[in-house]
Design an enzyme around this catalytic site. Sequence first.
Site, PDB file in Angstrom:
ATOM      1  N   HIS A 269       0.905  -1.259  -0.101  1.00 54.78           N
ATOM      2  CA  HIS A 269      -0.008   0.061  -0.068  1.00 54.78           C
ATOM      3  C   HIS A 269       0.993   1.310  -0.165  1.00 54.78           C
ATOM      4  O   HIS A 269       0.723   2.021  -0.821  1.00 54.78           O
ATOM      5  CB  HIS A 269      -0.745   0.097   1.241  1.00 54.78           C
ATOM      6  CG  HIS A 269      -1.778   1.090   1.217  1.00 54.78           C
ATOM      7  ND1 HIS A 269      -2.968   1.019   1.080  1.00 54.78           N
ATOM      8  CD2 HIS A 269      -1.519   2.372   1.640  1.00 54.78           C
ATOM      9  CE1 HIS A 269      -3.686   2.224   1.299  1.00 54.78           C
ATOM     10  NE2 HIS A 269      -2.708   3.042   1.751  1.00 54.78           N
ATOM     11  N   GLU A 270       1.840   1.387   0.918  1.00 58.06           N
ATOM     12  CA  GLU A 270       2.694   2.666   1.072  1.00 58.06           C
ATOM     13  C   GLU A 270       3.671   2.695  -0.124  1.00 58.06           C
ATOM     14  O   GLU A 270       3.951   3.729  -0.428  1.00 58.06           O
ATOM     15  CB  GLU A 270       3.564   2.596   2.505  1.00 58.06           C
ATOM     16  CG  GLU A 270       2.450   2.607   3.667  1.00 58.06           C
ATOM     17  CD  GLU A 270       1.284   3.399   3.743  1.00 58.06           C
ATOM     18  OE1 GLU A 270       1.657   4.713   2.888  1.00 58.06           O
ATOM     19  OE2 GLU A 270       0.469   3.397   4.317  1.00 58.06           O
ATOM     20  N   HIS A 273       1.833   4.647  -2.876  1.00 57.02           N
ATOM     21  CA  HIS A 273       1.965   6.023  -2.388  1.00 57.02           C
ATOM     22  C   HIS A 273       3.373   6.551  -2.946  1.00 57.02           C
ATOM     23  O   HIS A 273       3.505   7.436  -3.441  1.00 57.02           O
ATOM     24  CB  HIS A 273       1.618   6.248  -1.034  1.00 57.02           C
ATOM     25  CG  HIS A 273       0.393   6.469  -0.637  1.00 57.02           C
ATOM     26  ND1 HIS A 273      -0.834   7.123  -1.035  1.00 57.02           N
ATOM     27  CD2 HIS A 273      -0.257   5.520   0.344  1.00 57.02           C
ATOM     28  CE1 HIS A 273      -1.860   6.795  -0.453  1.00 57.02           C
ATOM     29  NE2 HIS A 273      -1.611   5.682   0.402  1.00 57.02           N
ATOM     30  N   GLU A 299      -4.446   7.694  -3.056  1.00 54.79           N
ATOM     31  CA  GLU A 299      -4.904   6.400  -2.559  1.00 54.79           C
ATOM     32  C   GLU A 299      -5.323   5.369  -3.622  1.00 54.79           C
ATOM     33  O   GLU A 299      -5.340   4.206  -3.687  1.00 54.79           O
ATOM     34  CB  GLU A 299      -6.143   6.711  -1.799  1.00 54.79           C
ATOM     35  CG  GLU A 299      -6.696   5.546  -0.835  1.00 54.79           C
ATOM     36  CD  GLU A 299      -5.560   5.242   0.174  1.00 54.79           C
ATOM     37  OE1 GLU A 299      -4.545   6.076   0.409  1.00 54.79           O
ATOM     38  OE2 GLU A 299      -5.910   4.163   1.027  1.00 54.79           O
TER      39      GLU A 299
HETATM   40 ZN    ZN Z   1      -3.055   5.080   1.783  1.00 57.34          ZN
END
Ligand code: ZN
Length: 506
Positions: A269-270, A273, A299
């Site tokens: 997830h990170e 980003h 996101e």
């Molecule tokens: Zn996030």
Amino acid sequence: MSPVSDTMTRLRGRLAEVRDLDTITMTLIWDQQTMMPPGGGANRADQLATLEHLRHEKGVSSEMERLLDELDRDLDGMDPDSDDACLIRVTRRDFEKASLVPPDLKGDLARAGSLGQEAWAKARESSDFASFLPFLERLLELKARYVECFAGRVDCAYDALLDDFEPGAKTTEVAQLFTELKGGLVPLITAIGERVVPGAPGPLHGAYARREQRQLALSALAALGFEPGEWRLDEAAHPFAARCGWGDNRLTTRIDESYLGMALYSSLHECGHGLYEAGVASELSRTPLGTGASLGLHESQSRLWENIVGRSRPFCEWLLPRLAEHFAIPFGSMSPEDLFRTVNEVKPSLIRVEADETTYSLHVILRFEIEQELIEGGLAARDVPDAWNARMQSYLGVEVPDDANGVLQDVHWSAGLFGYFPTYALGNIMSAQIWERARADLPAVDEQIAAGELGGLHEWLREHLYRHGRKFTPEETLRKVVGGPIAVEPYLNYLREKFSDIYGIA
Ligand code: ZN
């Protein structure tokens, strides 16, 4: 040098200083969350407030105003999509927004946010909402003053907060998208619920050594496409990605020795980003355009890499041997299809960051509703735990045992981040629209993912989305990628197709 380019050069010089203050702030926040001994909390709050004050002064200086006034006159003759024209437009918008907020208030907000996070961390540990309440009340009081700065310019108080994270978004439009989303999710979750056979927790739950989990996360991240030497991974209570400068990408994760999914998927997830920020065109570095267009679009990338890629059949094929290498039991005897079903287990749960793809957005909608009531009036801060627990029961059928697993689970409110949560669900919605378009352009993407070759998808995203940075509004940026506005249907279709298949729903 012509007068225009001379003025532009001076503007770029001032903006580079502002951007440096932003990345220095980011570095201090990263340090606070990963390395700093707790004793440094109070002084760090002062340091952040000082930086915020400096940044504000530079951002709204009379010199900045004069440069912008001069450059505004030249905008008509410029290509509207050029870096310079976008820089002038975005800087003007930032300038006008920042000019409306007194520097003292911004400093107070930064300080209250920093102290709030320290208080939250303690309150969460002892599941003691009452000890956090005065900090929450202080933040809400400051946010009410912040909203007043935009009186007459916004349709409702919450619009002023939403705009900080999703520029141009309107509360009424977001509420409408969420109604449509909820309307599609609830019957899907119900249909899945009828198929789920209750049993012991799946194989992601067990005893998994910290060191091995970290190695696994690092090998998964290495495949996603960061330049070697330009990123690192550390642990934080609430994982985040920080762009601390050009070539300096800091990812964080949380390792739970009893749940393998936390470190692996929070890392993916990170990383999403991080890849977005790192993919912005180099010409935009040290300018306010050198970051993502909005948190929703941000996101969309974290969720795309975490879920659409990371929880896909092809990725499970690639991941399984790596998992088995670190944890022969239980993964050595598993098939890729078993793993795919394991990582896509649907189970309404207490914790947002552990929620499966079908229930995740309901966690967000609950927070969006509570925030609106807090900001618009109608809900007192002390009543938030009751409102939270009642909605968890009604939306997800889940009983909240204590505040640590309820209202205190997320850091956002303690940092003063109201209006942030809806961007998570907006990101989910956009992730499917972007994925639909990428798939159409990349017919071999499934085979590539199964082989661990993620460069094609990464390059497509860089070319169509990442490189634009913050040049255009979030709406314009999405249009450039998918050819239309935000729409819920592709996301619902993606979920229906995937989970009907897994759970054998007609
Ligand atoms: Zn996030």
